[in-house]
Design an enzyme around this catalytic site. Sequence first.
Site, mmCIF file in Angstrom:
data_model
loop_
_atom_site.group_PDB
_atom_site.id
_atom_site.type_symbol
_atom_site.label_atom_id
_atom_site.label_comp_id
_atom_site.label_asym_id
_atom_site.label_seq_id
_atom_site.Cartn_x
_atom_site.Cartn_y
_atom_site.Cartn_z
ATOM 1 C CE LYS A 215 -3.619 2.460 2.457
ATOM 2 N NZ LYS A 215 -4.661 2.387 3.499
ATOM 3 N NE ARG A 225 -5.797 9.665 3.040
ATOM 4 C CZ ARG A 225 -4.491 9.869 2.872
ATOM 5 N NH1 ARG A 225 -4.018 11.093 2.778
ATOM 6 N NH2 ARG A 225 -3.660 8.834 2.821
ATOM 7 C CE LYS A 237 -3.682 8.170 6.570
ATOM 8 N NZ LYS A 237 -4.831 7.252 6.415
ATOM 9 C CD GLU A 253 5.711 -3.889 3.835
ATOM 10 O OE1 GLU A 253 5.054 -4.778 4.406
ATOM 11 O OE2 GLU A 253 6.117 -2.876 4.415
ATOM 12 C CE LYS A 268 -6.101 2.018 -0.646
ATOM 13 N NZ LYS A 268 -6.647 2.037 0.695
ATOM 14 C CB SER A 294 -11.358 7.325 -3.725
ATOM 15 O OG SER A 294 -10.144 7.769 -3.148
ATOM 16 C CE1 TYR A 333 -14.876 3.158 -2.870
ATOM 17 C CE2 TYR A 333 -12.967 3.579 -4.273
ATOM 18 C CZ TYR A 333 -13.518 3.404 -3.021
ATOM 19 O OH TYR A 333 -12.722 3.465 -1.906
HETATM 20 C C1 PBG Z 1 -7.329 3.709 5.374
HETATM 21 C C2 PBG Z 1 -7.717 3.445 3.965
HETATM 22 C C3 PBG Z 1 -7.567 4.340 2.909
HETATM 23 C C4 PBG Z 1 -8.150 3.745 1.794
HETATM 24 C C5 PBG Z 1 -8.634 2.503 2.178
HETATM 25 N N1 PBG Z 1 -8.355 2.320 3.534
HETATM 26 C C6 PBG Z 1 -7.012 5.702 2.880
HETATM 27 C C7 PBG Z 1 -5.708 5.989 3.450
HETATM 28 O O1 PBG Z 1 -4.858 5.112 3.611
HETATM 29 O O2 PBG Z 1 -5.499 7.142 3.775
HETATM 30 C C8 PBG Z 1 -8.221 4.404 0.447
HETATM 31 C C9 PBG Z 1 -9.223 3.886 -0.504
HETATM 32 C C10 PBG Z 1 -9.478 4.749 -1.673
HETATM 33 O O3 PBG Z 1 -8.842 5.810 -1.887
HETATM 34 O O4 PBG Z 1 -10.358 4.391 -2.449
HETATM 35 N N2 PBG Z 1 -6.673 2.758 6.087
#
Ligand code: PBG
Length: 343
Positions: A215, A225, A237, A253, A268, A294, A333
């Site tokens: 990720k 968010r 992050k 990982e 991701k 997203s 989505y």
């Molecule tokens: C949080 C989480 C995030 C997403 C899924 N779980 C956002 C982040 O890590 O800040 C993002 C999903 C998306 O953007 O569609 N643990």
Amino acid sequence: MSTEISTAETKESVIETTSNLPYRPRRLRRSETLRRMVRETILTVDDLIYPMFVMEGENQRMEIASMPGCYRYTLDLLLPEIAAVYKLGVGAIALFPVIPEVKKDETGTESYNRDGLVQRTVKAIKETVPGIVVITDVALDPFTTHGHDGIVDENGVILNDPTVEVLVKMAVSQAEAGADMVAPSDMMDGRVGAIRQALDAEGYIDVRILAYSAKYASAYYGPFRDALDSAPKFGDKKTYQMDAANAREAIKEVELDIAEGADIVMVKPALAYLDIIRQIKDKTNVPVAAYNVSGEYAMIKAAAANGWIDEKKVILETLTSMKRAGADLILTYFAKEVALMLN
Ligand code: PBG
């Protein structure tokens, strides 16, 4: 005169080369039937996992401004929507909660409340649509006042091992509520192993782990968010999510998560990381998931709203590219729209 001759010679040599071509790939593209026969990658509804947002309250549905067509539902309206997508053939949903500000605290204790929003929602889904696979997110960000995925010390450092302790409690409470699969999306070290051990110890040996293994610290999460109102209140992050420039680190990982007991590993975001999906697919034997996040959704929706692209074709082409890269499963989505298109 000499120029003319050389032109004629060039032409002749081109024709000669063409007529001597040993093979003509276009032959197999001549009709739709032929194209279907030799098609290598076929996107099906079985590949799709639908991320959905649940909020407190009754009889409400709120569209997410930066994700047109995606809603936060109250539980009573979420259930019929889940029944509808299951009927369309979508086999799994990934559940994300919108936690009211008053329930948030520094350490995300609401995340393992046996009567919390996620736990109540999972129970209700398993009662009304028992066949659908319910995947719950394991991370602190929707539950913390600061919006980080972990516990933060007084200097703003995200503490790994104390966070893992909370994640373990969260995962067990989700399993107890009936989750079929838990999905740690936090990127703390060692969390997959700790969650596996705790699930086994509590008797949840069949609850699967979908690990967000690779990720990345990505700008593509912005609209999500907004949806959860979970943007970090300070900093970023980057001390736990991966650097976008790294590929070998993703393999490491993934290897760690598999060794710790992950049943499925995930990359991701997806679109800007197709190379990572392919490398992981080639190096592992567990199913590989990809999260069409997203921001990827928002870009397509925005361009389509302007009439700049053919939305349906771009959606199918994009998701097919993820499957072609090696994804066995795609969180998207677009799942409901695609299920409607494929049916
Ligand atoms: C949080 C989480 C995030 C997403 C899924 N779980 C956002 C982040 O890590 O800040 C993002 C999903 C998306 O953007 O569609 N643990």
